[in-house]
Design a protein around this motif. Structure first.
Motif, PDB file in Angstrom:
ATOM      1  N   ASP A   1      -2.721   2.485  -1.878  1.00 16.90           N
ATOM      2  CA  ASP A   1      -1.036   2.539  -1.254  1.00 16.90           C
ATOM      3  C   ASP A   1      -1.159   3.338  -0.506  1.00 16.90           C
ATOM      4  O   ASP A   1       0.765   3.534   0.008  1.00 16.90           O
ATOM      5  CB  ASP A   1      -0.579   2.653  -2.158  1.00 16.90           C
ATOM      6  CG  ASP A   1      -1.308   4.088  -3.097  1.00 16.90           C
ATOM      7  OD1 ASP A   1      -1.849   4.826  -2.519  1.00 16.90           O
ATOM      8  OD2 ASP A   1      -0.347   4.096  -4.597  1.00 16.90           O
ATOM      9  N   ARG A   2      -2.045   4.207   0.431  1.00 16.33           N
ATOM     10  CA  ARG A   2      -1.610   5.607   1.506  1.00 16.33           C
ATOM     11  C   ARG A   2      -2.388   4.610   2.313  1.00 16.33           C
ATOM     12  O   ARG A   2      -3.298   4.022   2.365  1.00 16.33           O
ATOM     13  CB  ARG A   2      -1.739   6.614   1.174  1.00 16.33           C
ATOM     14  CG  ARG A   2      -1.015   7.179  -0.394  1.00 16.33           C
ATOM     15  CD  ARG A   2      -1.585   8.406  -0.355  1.00 16.33           C
ATOM     16  NE  ARG A   2      -2.882   8.252  -1.204  1.00 16.33           N
ATOM     17  CZ  ARG A   2      -3.236   9.437  -1.112  1.00 16.33           C
ATOM     18  NH1 ARG A   2      -3.042  11.073  -1.500  1.00 16.33           N
ATOM     19  NH2 ARG A   2      -4.703   9.625  -1.236  1.00 16.33           N
TER      20      ARG A   2
ATOM     21  N   PRO B   1      -1.005   0.598   4.229  1.00 18.07           N
ATOM     22  CA  PRO B   1       0.732   0.088   4.344  1.00 18.07           C
ATOM     23  C   PRO B   1       1.363   0.216   5.048  1.00 18.07           C
ATOM     24  O   PRO B   1       2.843  -0.460   5.394  1.00 18.07           O
ATOM     25  CB  PRO B   1       1.077   1.605   2.506  1.00 18.07           C
ATOM     26  CG  PRO B   1      -0.103   1.733   2.157  1.00 18.07           C
ATOM     27  CD  PRO B   1      -1.480   1.510   3.358  1.00 18.07           C
ATOM     28  N   ARG B   2       1.145   0.998   6.572  1.00 11.18           N
ATOM     29  CA  ARG B   2       1.792   1.397   7.435  1.00 11.18           C
ATOM     30  C   ARG B   2       1.818   0.115   8.029  1.00 11.18           C
ATOM     31  O   ARG B   2       2.426  -1.240   8.862  1.00 11.18           O
ATOM     32  CB  ARG B   2       1.279   1.882   8.777  1.00 11.18           C
ATOM     33  CG  ARG B   2       1.774   3.038   7.713  1.00 11.18           C
ATOM     34  CD  ARG B   2       2.494   3.793   9.130  1.00 11.18           C
ATOM     35  NE  ARG B   2       0.024   4.552   8.477  1.00 11.18           N
ATOM     36  CZ  ARG B   2      -0.108   5.669   8.527  1.00 11.18           C
ATOM     37  NH1 ARG B   2       0.545   6.723   8.708  1.00 11.18           N
ATOM     38  NH2 ARG B   2      -1.480   6.319   8.293  1.00 11.18           N
TER      39      ARG B   2
ATOM     40  N   HIS C   1       4.141  -3.304   6.619  1.00  9.70           N
ATOM     41  CA  HIS C   1       4.868  -2.754   6.577  1.00  9.70           C
ATOM     42  C   HIS C   1       5.031  -4.005   7.630  1.00  9.70           C
ATOM     43  O   HIS C   1       6.118  -4.489   8.548  1.00  9.70           O
ATOM     44  CB  HIS C   1       5.094  -1.140   6.910  1.00  9.70           C
ATOM     45  CG  HIS C   1       6.662  -1.553   7.252  1.00  9.70           C
ATOM     46  ND1 HIS C   1       7.104  -0.847   8.151  1.00  9.70           N
ATOM     47  CD2 HIS C   1       8.022  -1.695   6.606  1.00  9.70           C
ATOM     48  CE1 HIS C   1       8.574  -0.981   8.796  1.00  9.70           C
ATOM     49  NE2 HIS C   1       8.846  -0.836   8.000  1.00  9.70           N
TER      50      HIS C   1
ATOM     51  N   ASP D   1      -0.675 -11.036   2.107  1.00 10.81           N
ATOM     52  CA  ASP D   1      -1.411 -10.134   1.717  1.00 10.81           C
ATOM     53  C   ASP D   1      -3.297 -10.276   2.570  1.00 10.81           C
ATOM     54  O   ASP D   1      -3.492  -9.040   2.119  1.00 10.81           O
ATOM     55  CB  ASP D   1      -1.727 -10.817   0.284  1.00 10.81           C
ATOM     56  CG  ASP D   1      -0.575  -9.633  -0.979  1.00 10.81           C
ATOM     57  OD1 ASP D   1       0.204  -8.717  -0.019  1.00 10.81           O
ATOM     58  OD2 ASP D   1      -0.469 -10.817  -1.160  1.00 10.81           O
TER      59      ASP D   1
END
Length: 157
Positions: free
Chosen positions: A65-66, A70-71, A74, A91
């Motif tokens: 989640d880091r 995640p980027r 997004h 996903d």
């Protein structure tokens, strides 16, 4: 949901509202995603110790989640919302991106004479095309100038 060849180009240039509010500019979405992947691909020669972390923990990082995933998610979702990327399963799209990064790293480590910049751009073009960007536009996006990697090195190193 994606760009259609018959779509009015002025509509694409102006952008349209996205789910999170605000306006997403079509011309920045593909390049932002591509820039991130192209820069990551160039990391392998410039920072081999970080590259080995990616190689050793690639599947763990794909679900983190880091960091990059995640980027990427997004950027992919913003491109989907703007109609730029045609992605059947949002996903799977970052999983494909995350899987491509360690595969590229492994190839670059196995072939030290391989041109990392060109290889990164070829993989990025393939990802863009997989997400519905036409070949000529993927080529244009991957020919855009990247930020100064020496400045990035100062931040990383």
């Amino acid at each position: 949901m994606g760009y259609r060849s018959g779509e009015d180009p002025s509509r694409r240039a102006l952008g349209r509202p996205c789910r999170g509010g605000g306006v997403v500019r079509h011309r920045t979405i593909g390049p932002r995603y591509a820039q991130s992947f192209r820069m990551t691909g160039r990391l392998h020669r410039r920072h081999p110790e970080l590259s080995r972390i990616l190689l050793n923990h690639g599947t763990e990082l794909a679900h983190s989640d880091r960091g990059l995933v995640p980027r990427a998610l997004h950027d992919i979702r913003a491109a989907m919302d703007a109609g730029r990327f045609e992605v059947e399963d949002p996903d799977l799209a970052p999983a494909v991106t995350a899987g491509s990064a360690p595969a590229l790293a492994a190839l670059l480590h196995a072939q030290p004479d391989r041109d990392d910049a060109n290889s990164s751009d070829v993989v990025t073009r393939g990802l863009l095309r997989q997400f519905g960007i036409p070949a000529d536009e993927a080529e244009r996006i991957c020919s855009l100038e990247l930020p100064d990697l020496d400045l990035v090195d100062d931040l990383v190193g």
